[in-house]
Design an enzyme around this catalytic site. Sequence first.
Site, short mmCIF file in Angstrom:
data_model
loop_
_atom_site.label_atom_id
_atom_site.label_comp_id
_atom_site.label_asym_id
_atom_site.label_seq_id
_atom_site.Cartn_x
_atom_site.Cartn_y
_atom_site.Cartn_z
N TRP A 20 3.24 15.18 -20.85
CA TRP A 20 4.20 15.21 -19.74
C TRP A 20 5.53 15.80 -20.15
O TRP A 20 6.23 15.26 -21.02
CB TRP A 20 4.41 13.78 -19.24
CG TRP A 20 5.27 13.61 -18.03
CD1 TRP A 20 5.08 14.15 -16.79
CD2 TRP A 20 6.44 12.79 -17.93
NE1 TRP A 20 6.06 13.70 -15.92
CE2 TRP A 20 6.91 12.88 -16.58
CE3 TRP A 20 7.13 11.97 -18.83
CZ2 TRP A 20 8.04 12.19 -16.15
CZ3 TRP A 20 8.26 11.28 -18.40
CH2 TRP A 20 8.71 11.40 -17.06
N GLU A 56 0.49 18.58 -12.23
CA GLU A 56 1.54 19.07 -11.33
C GLU A 56 2.25 20.20 -12.06
O GLU A 56 2.59 20.08 -13.23
CB GLU A 56 2.54 17.97 -10.98
CG GLU A 56 1.98 16.91 -10.06
CD GLU A 56 2.97 15.80 -9.80
OE1 GLU A 56 4.00 15.75 -10.51
OE2 GLU A 56 2.72 14.99 -8.91
N ALA A 104 8.97 15.89 -18.79
CA ALA A 104 9.58 14.98 -17.82
C ALA A 104 10.23 15.73 -16.66
O ALA A 104 10.87 16.77 -16.84
CB ALA A 104 10.61 14.09 -18.50
N TYR A 142 0.83 -1.22 0.00
CA TYR A 142 0.00 0.00 0.00
C TYR A 142 0.86 1.26 0.00
O TYR A 142 0.58 2.23 0.68
CB TYR A 142 -1.00 -0.02 1.17
CG TYR A 142 -1.91 -1.22 1.06
CD1 TYR A 142 -3.05 -1.17 0.26
CD2 TYR A 142 -1.60 -2.42 1.69
CE1 TYR A 142 -3.85 -2.28 0.11
CE2 TYR A 142 -2.40 -3.54 1.54
CZ TYR A 142 -3.53 -3.47 0.74
OH TYR A 142 -4.32 -4.58 0.57
N GLY A 143 1.93 1.23 -0.82
CA GLY A 143 2.79 2.40 -0.95
C GLY A 143 2.19 3.45 -1.87
O GLY A 143 1.02 3.38 -2.26
N GLU A 170 1.23 17.74 -17.19
CA GLU A 170 2.12 18.01 -16.06
C GLU A 170 3.41 18.72 -16.46
O GLU A 170 4.00 18.41 -17.50
CB GLU A 170 2.50 16.70 -15.37
CG GLU A 170 1.34 15.97 -14.72
CD GLU A 170 1.81 14.79 -13.89
OE1 GLU A 170 1.46 14.74 -12.70
OE2 GLU A 170 2.54 13.93 -14.44
#
Length: 605
Positions: free
Chosen positions: A446, A502, A448, A194-195, A480
Amino acid sequence: MTPSPTSSLTPSPSGRSAVGRRAVLGAAAAVASVPALGGLATSAAAAPSGRSRSPKALPGGGDLGPNVIVFDPSTPGIQAKLDEVFKKQESAQFGTGRYALLFKPGSYSGLNAQIGFYTSIAGLGLSPDDTTINGDITVDAGWFNGNATQNFWRSAENLAVVPVNGTNRWAVAQAAPFRRMHVRGGLNLAPNGYGWASGGYIADSRIDGQVGPYSQQQWYTRDSAIGGWLNGVWNMVFSGVEGAPGQTFPNPPYTTLNTTPISREKPFLYLNGNEYRVFLPEKRTNARGVTWGNGTPRGTSLPLSQFYVAKPGVTAATLNEALTQGLHLLLTPGIYHLDRPVQVNRANTVVLGLGYATLIPDNGVTALKVADVDGVRLAGFLIDAGPVNSATLLEVGPQGASADHSANPTTVQDVFIRIGGAGPGKATTSMVINSRHTIVDHTWVWRADHGDGVGWETNRADYGVRVNGDDVLATGLFVEHFNKYDVQWFGQRGRTIFFQNEKAYDAPNQAAIQNGSIKGYAAYKVADSVTTHEGWGLGSYCYYNVDPSIVQHHGFAAPNASGVKFHNLLVVSLGGQGQYERVINDTGSPTSGTSTVPSTVVSYP
């Protein structure tokens, strides 16, 4: 880079709290009608163009190449082959391997298909239930110490799964669609232990049991049926999902729409007897539930003979010649260098990639351009920016496109764009949507933040997605890290259901992101000229790890007009690395401290 501590308490199986966190770590490891298929509508629009072919015409159809691996229930050594591919792809985040694992209709037992980078697994039936895996289709994060936030670029489609222990694990992040699947049990979206996890997307799927996101920070589920949903961390969005939880944002953070306004599922390869065909699902309005639940799905079908089956190494000139002949494109797994744009000029053209086929524009060209025509379908490929700056990477419609495509829109589905990571890449604007009524259904655009060729100027990319066309719908928009605006929307009557963003981590200082008198560029900017726009379930996060003192004024910016409406917005400071002053315009509470608690606005204005 160091992890970004972002904590949210989420239920764990034991009843204790699990911590959901966003990790930011360097990647050290790196038509025709359909004969004998009752119930299928046919369409004159999908028919061949009728263009006469010259003696030197490029052939349609043919072999799918060495990286499309086809199994049937009698194939010996299936598990060994699956393991061989996974061993190559498990940690090959920026590698060159590309694979499609295809299963002919039938029943398979005792398999655990672990799916690594640039690997797609799919059934070859018309319905997911035609191809049953009695076993598991697994994505986990052992390669990254139990952290699933970099489990990108992989997919599962068109299969039924009967999990060994009753629950299938699919712990993915961005660009990892789960489409047209039937899980005869539950679905666990978290890694073993559950990381941390940061996903994801489900469409046209039925999960008989409960879906447990656990540590998943955000998720979008569309036109599906589920037996239940366990929890939410920051942003869980549902449209057209039978069994979805009710509207409760921000606690729990569920945004629920009863239907999806317009949808048209992704094209897929299937077998009709021994003949490969590509199925083209029909458009639905106010859609709810799966397309395949009551017998044969509705749509049209094309034989593989109407596709140019492209192999890595083919030139853009050859791809364009095939398109000019009236052929569609099937891009087999691999990397394609382009010295000029691939130009789609014909209505109803299909460009379908298998196994994350990757287009790289050389010398600053645009990878793919679409004319202002009806019904083009782009699906299932990756565009990777080259080291010479491209003004754009994907253009749907030319500048000024204005034709009405409401009856037969263009769709962009599982088309992903990357700038940097696999090496230096640059692009001014990644994806430009000029054609009206375009549907962008699941994309990850994205710039990077890790890998090779990464730096504020090294992989410079000012703008992610720019929408100029009117009446555009985005369902599942992930954009992002762009140097300026991540999304700019100029078209009228635009709609977005689910947005994940983000801001760029690597801004060197406040001055580098100053936008006139405004601190920072909004993640999602609606132009001042727009009078009608609507969005549901939109989130923006900041992690300014180079200069944690940076302040971002807001995540969202839009004109104050009665027709411009937003529902369920959030901004999050990841571990206090930078802060937001507001959520949208000058509305919403500021983020503060290191607690990674979202600031939300339920309705705007």
